[in-house]
Design a protein around this motif. Structure first.
Motif, mmCIF file in Angstrom:
data_model
loop_
_atom_site.group_PDB
_atom_site.id
_atom_site.type_symbol
_atom_site.label_atom_id
_atom_site.label_comp_id
_atom_site.label_asym_id
_atom_site.label_seq_id
_atom_site.Cartn_x
_atom_site.Cartn_y
_atom_site.Cartn_z
ATOM 1 N N GLY A 1 -46.942 -47.703 -31.966
ATOM 2 C CA GLY A 1 -46.367 -49.064 -31.880
ATOM 3 C C GLY A 1 -45.789 -49.322 -33.317
ATOM 4 O O GLY A 1 -45.063 -50.576 -33.305
ATOM 5 N N ASP A 2 -45.781 -48.855 -34.142
ATOM 6 C CA ASP A 2 -45.207 -49.078 -35.571
ATOM 7 C C ASP A 2 -43.655 -48.754 -35.303
ATOM 8 O O ASP A 2 -43.066 -47.857 -35.032
ATOM 9 C CB ASP A 2 -45.667 -47.798 -36.624
ATOM 10 N N THR A 3 -43.158 -49.868 -35.730
ATOM 11 C CA THR A 3 -41.671 -49.868 -35.757
ATOM 12 C C THR A 3 -41.246 -49.388 -37.115
ATOM 13 O O THR A 3 -39.834 -49.625 -37.344
ATOM 14 C CB THR A 3 -41.198 -51.438 -35.557
ATOM 15 N N ARG A 4 -41.865 -49.208 -38.225
ATOM 16 C CA ARG A 4 -41.283 -48.658 -39.443
ATOM 17 C C ARG A 4 -42.186 -47.379 -39.581
ATOM 18 O O ARG A 4 -43.489 -47.176 -39.433
ATOM 19 C CB ARG A 4 -41.296 -49.373 -40.547
ATOM 20 N N GLU A 5 -41.630 -46.377 -40.624
ATOM 21 C CA GLU A 5 -42.403 -45.341 -41.168
ATOM 22 C C GLU A 5 -43.447 -45.674 -41.892
ATOM 23 O O GLU A 5 -43.340 -46.451 -42.820
ATOM 24 C CB GLU A 5 -41.383 -44.333 -41.650
ATOM 25 N N ILE A 6 -44.967 -45.216 -41.591
ATOM 26 C CA ILE A 6 -46.012 -45.654 -42.293
ATOM 27 C C ILE A 6 -46.281 -44.098 -42.835
ATOM 28 O O ILE A 6 -47.109 -43.477 -41.956
ATOM 29 C CB ILE A 6 -47.097 -46.314 -41.721
ATOM 30 N N PRO A 7 -46.101 -43.685 -43.987
ATOM 31 C CA PRO A 7 -46.578 -42.420 -44.653
ATOM 32 C C PRO A 7 -48.110 -42.226 -44.511
ATOM 33 O O PRO A 7 -48.773 -43.558 -44.668
ATOM 34 C CB PRO A 7 -46.014 -42.533 -45.972
ATOM 35 N N PRO A 8 -48.402 -41.071 -44.808
ATOM 36 C CA PRO A 8 -50.172 -40.881 -45.020
ATOM 37 C C PRO A 8 -50.428 -41.375 -46.341
ATOM 38 O O PRO A 8 -49.589 -41.676 -47.083
ATOM 39 C CB PRO A 8 -50.305 -39.259 -44.827
ATOM 40 N N CYS A 9 -51.666 -41.858 -46.169
ATOM 41 C CA CYS A 9 -52.347 -42.292 -47.450
ATOM 42 C C CYS A 9 -52.977 -41.259 -48.487
ATOM 43 O O CYS A 9 -53.674 -40.409 -47.886
ATOM 44 C CB CYS A 9 -53.522 -43.362 -47.128
ATOM 45 N N MET A 10 -52.253 -41.101 -49.591
ATOM 46 C CA MET A 10 -52.706 -39.881 -50.356
ATOM 47 C C MET A 10 -53.925 -40.230 -51.191
ATOM 48 O O MET A 10 -53.966 -41.092 -51.635
ATOM 49 C CB MET A 10 -51.361 -39.466 -51.408
ATOM 50 N N ILE A 11 -54.905 -39.594 -50.976
ATOM 51 C CA ILE A 11 -56.131 -39.537 -51.804
ATOM 52 C C ILE A 11 -56.401 -38.939 -52.872
ATOM 53 O O ILE A 11 -56.672 -39.361 -54.001
ATOM 54 C CB ILE A 11 -57.522 -39.150 -50.794
ATOM 55 N N LEU A 12 -55.753 -37.555 -53.201
ATOM 56 C CA LEU A 12 -55.754 -36.625 -54.371
ATOM 57 C C LEU A 12 -54.527 -36.064 -54.083
ATOM 58 O O LEU A 12 -54.110 -35.606 -53.093
ATOM 59 C CB LEU A 12 -57.016 -35.809 -54.231
ATOM 60 N N LYS A 13 -53.848 -35.781 -55.590
ATOM 61 C CA LYS A 13 -52.702 -35.125 -55.752
ATOM 62 C C LYS A 13 -53.144 -33.732 -55.478
ATOM 63 O O LYS A 13 -54.117 -33.167 -55.523
ATOM 64 C CB LYS A 13 -51.824 -35.572 -56.909
ATOM 65 N N SER A 14 -51.897 -32.834 -55.315
ATOM 66 C CA SER A 14 -52.174 -31.322 -55.361
ATOM 67 C C SER A 14 -53.023 -30.720 -56.330
ATOM 68 O O SER A 14 -53.494 -29.772 -56.073
ATOM 69 C CB SER A 14 -50.818 -30.526 -55.133
ATOM 70 N N ASP A 15 -52.942 -31.359 -57.562
ATOM 71 C CA ASP A 15 -53.787 -30.765 -58.693
ATOM 72 C C ASP A 15 -55.183 -31.747 -58.769
ATOM 73 O O ASP A 15 -55.948 -31.211 -59.882
ATOM 74 C CB ASP A 15 -52.883 -31.398 -60.063
ATOM 75 N N GLY A 16 -55.503 -32.429 -57.884
ATOM 76 C CA GLY A 16 -56.819 -32.793 -57.818
ATOM 77 C C GLY A 16 -56.916 -34.299 -58.331
ATOM 78 O O GLY A 16 -57.939 -34.795 -58.406
ATOM 79 N N ALA A 17 -55.753 -34.718 -58.785
ATOM 80 C CA ALA A 17 -55.972 -35.964 -59.517
ATOM 81 C C ALA A 17 -55.796 -37.182 -58.784
ATOM 82 O O ALA A 17 -55.262 -36.946 -57.756
ATOM 83 C CB ALA A 17 -54.634 -35.995 -60.529
ATOM 84 N N SER A 18 -56.405 -38.209 -59.203
ATOM 85 C CA SER A 18 -56.563 -39.343 -58.129
ATOM 86 C C SER A 18 -55.326 -40.255 -58.358
ATOM 87 O O SER A 18 -54.734 -40.187 -59.306
ATOM 88 C CB SER A 18 -57.691 -40.211 -58.599
ATOM 89 N N LEU A 19 -55.284 -41.118 -57.532
ATOM 90 C CA LEU A 19 -53.880 -42.123 -57.766
ATOM 91 C C LEU A 19 -54.669 -43.543 -57.496
ATOM 92 O O LEU A 19 -55.543 -43.856 -57.466
ATOM 93 C CB LEU A 19 -52.651 -41.960 -56.477
ATOM 94 N N TYR A 20 -53.424 -44.466 -57.532
ATOM 95 C CA TYR A 20 -53.843 -45.812 -57.387
ATOM 96 C C TYR A 20 -54.560 -46.223 -56.128
ATOM 97 O O TYR A 20 -55.440 -47.023 -55.973
ATOM 98 C CB TYR A 20 -52.572 -46.839 -57.441
ATOM 99 N N ASN A 21 -54.103 -45.431 -54.851
ATOM 100 C CA ASN A 21 -54.675 -45.546 -53.723
ATOM 101 C C ASN A 21 -56.107 -45.313 -53.757
ATOM 102 O O ASN A 21 -57.043 -45.683 -53.100
ATOM 103 C CB ASN A 21 -54.025 -44.546 -52.468
#
Length: 589
Positions: free
Chosen positions: A305-325
């Motif tokens: 039912g989403d009417t806009r694109e909702i990208p996945p929520c990134m937990i860790l970057k490919s290098d294992g670093a964390s993000l604001y999320n």
């Protein structure tokens, strides 16, 4: 005590039921034609279809059961089916005297208090507050105060940014400038200095210099990223520097927030959430919530039912670093553990809507919060200059909050000095500060939070129109009358409101009855602008009454005392409301 609209609705609902109709049709609203009536019920229009009767017939049936009501001085059915009402003055006076006598002006605290965490700060350490921080602080502070008045446990958290690349940049720049400092000696094992190696002003210069250099020098940026990594992995010298940065910054932030009359219960930082990250990440992996996508660890949060694109929520970057999320999700874990809130409310720029949609969905999907825990995003619009663009300095830079407050205080001081006999008034500067704060806060809060608005200094500092200084001028005018009466030997104790002497006095009385409704609505909708709209209407009603009535010149002592009682209630309502908005009134202007 009940809202006056509820009391009138109960009366109308009873009349509908007595006439053989469903009581739910008895809902009453303020009249949009005050020249005809004070309140109106349109229920007969809605009931006509259900009962297959002409609406005027239904209205007349209902009015027939209200002829002897002590609530109304006038109640009539008007074609095609409106029920128009005016309140009996005795009923109105009784209601207002009850308001005057009761705690919190008759506002009843909620029977079901909730614990609500508010995230309404968000400044980064080592950076001065600027106008971009204004709305979050002002709106959040007001919502916190309104929630507490309603009876909820409101916990305000500044949520400082203290753990990202800006720390590595500051450390790297400081190392370039002062490599001899013990913080950079890997062999040092003694106690680190108690005093910081920089002042707040030096710190505020270091960060932008480092940030600018990192954009031009890739090796420098790499060094800063390495310093960030070292800090986050326990480098003792860097941790000691980081603590100095925090202490110096937080001390300055508190001083500047104090100028806005904004306080926080918690001075939590991004770093406080770091210990929760490893277990949270492992939990998401173990329970199948997170998966690898292009090397990164993500949680899918798209919904049917989403009417806009909702990208996945990134937990860790490919290098294992964390993000604001990652940090924000870990902060939710921490808040649930420490406070078990019923709701977490974020007062943040509305352009962050997609980001918080991802974070909230992730928190819900992974069961970091309970099913009935509310996660609320209150997105606010941009504060713009007269040119319609984000508010800037004359030179085009981002204006420091301290400078904005100072400029407005100076303008208010100039206006006050022009209206007084001497600019050397010992209280003129303090009065200018109080009025200046009202100009800033009311100017912001009188706008619906989600909308952009123009920060017009000339308009906001005016003593006329829908402004903070106008509201304060009204309060000071009331205080002046009360002081004069007391100076003449009169007492303000045990006064009661009496029969209105003219239409403007009754209009003021009617306006006062809207207090409880205004607070309830402002809380339910997270809408301080509802309180602003209410007190502007109330101030106008008082000033109309003031200009048409000789209050202290009234020869009938009983009438005079009744009017003074009305003034006392008006002052108390106005001062209660401006306190909920986060400012106060001076004794004179």
């Amino acid at each position: 005590m009940k809202k006056i609209l509820d009391l009138i609705t109960e009366e109308l609902s009873g009349a509908f039921a007595a006439s053989g109709y469903d009581a739910s049709y008895g809902r009453v609203n303020l009249s949009n034609r005050p020249d005809l009536c004070e309140y109106q019920c349109n229920g007969a229009m809605a009931a006509a279809k259900a009962y297959k009767k002409a609406p005027i017939q239904i209205a007349e049936d209902v009015v027939g059961h209200l002829k002897d009501s002590a609530t109304f001085s006038m109640v009539e059915a008007v074609k095609p089916g409106f029920i128009n009402m005016k309140l009996n003055c005795e009923f109105l006076i009784c209601y207002l005297n009850q308001m005057s006598a009761e705690k919190d002006l008759g506002f009843e605290k909620t029977a079901h208090p909730k614990t609500i965490v508010l995230d309404y700060g968000g400044p980064n350490v080592a950076k001065p507050l600027h106008v971009g921080h204004l709305r979050s602080a002002i709106i959040g502070e007001s919502i916190k105060r309104i929630g507490r008045f309603v009876g909820h446990n409101m916990i305000g958290d500044v949520h400082l940014g203290d753990w990202g690349l800006q720390m590595g940049l500051i450390i790297t720049e400081l190392k370039k400038r002062r490599p001899e400092l013990v913080y950079f000696d890997p062999s040092y094992t003694g106690e680190y200095p108690a005093e910081p190696p920089f002042t707040i002003h030096e710190l505020e210069e270091i960060y932008p210099a480092a940030s600018a250099r990192s954009k031009e020098d890739a090796a420098y940026k790499e060094e800063a990223m390495e310093a960030t990594y070292q800090l986050q992995h326990g480098n003792q010298g860097y941790i000691a520097l980081w603590n100095h940065i925090l202490n110096v910054s937080v001390s300055d932030l508190k001083k500047n927030y104090e100028k806005l009359n904004v306080t926080f219960d918690l001075w939590k930082k991004e770093s406080d959430a770091q210990p929760y990250i490893p277990d949270m990440v492992q939990y998401m992996k173990d329970n199948g919530y997170a998966h690898i996508s292009d090397g990164a660890l993500v949680v899918d949060v798209k919904e049917d039912g989403d009417t806009r694109e909702i990208p996945p929520c990134m937990i860790l970057k490919s290098d294992g670093a964390s993000l604001y999320n990652t940090t924000d999700l870990a902060t939710i874990v921490e808040r649930m553990k420490l406070f078990h809130p019923d709701e977490i409310l974020y007062i943040v720029d509305k352009r962050q809507d997609l980001y918080f949609t991802q974070v909230f969905r992730c928190a819900k999907k992974t069961k970091l919060v309970e099913e009935d825990t509310k996660l609320t995003f209150l997105g606010f619009g941009t504060m713009n200059g007269r040119d319609g663009k984000p508010f800037k300095t004359r030179e085009g830079g981002v204006m420091r909050l301290e400078d904005l407050i100072g400029d407005i205080n100076n303008q208010m001081f100039k206006k006050i000095s022009e209206n007084r006999n001497t600019a050397e008034d010992i209280d003129a500067r303090e009065t200018a500060r109080i009025i200046g704060l009202s100009a800033i806060k009311y100017g912001d809060l009188s706008n619906q939070a989600s909308k952009d608005y123009v920060f017009d200094v000339e308009r906001f500092t005016s003593f006329e129109g829908d402004t903070g200084p106008y509201i304060l001028y009204t309060i000071v005018r009331i205080k002046s009358i009360l002081k004069k009466y007391a100076a003449q030997g009169g007492t303000l104790e045990n006064l009661t409101i009496k029969e209105p002497s003219n239409e403007s006095e009754k209009n003021l009385m009617l306006s006062l009855t809207g207090f409880i409704h205004a607070i309830e609505t402002a809380y339910a909708e997270h809408a301080p602008h509802k309180i602003c709209a209410y007190i502007y209407e109330l101030a106008n009603a008082f000033n109309s009454f003031y200009h048409e009535t000789k209050i202290l010149g009234e020869e009938d002592q009983a009438k005079k005392e009744g009017m003074l009682a009305l003034l006392l209630l008006t002052r108390n309502v106005l001062e209660t409301c401006i306190n909920l908005l986060g400012f106060e009134a001076p004794e004179r202007m």
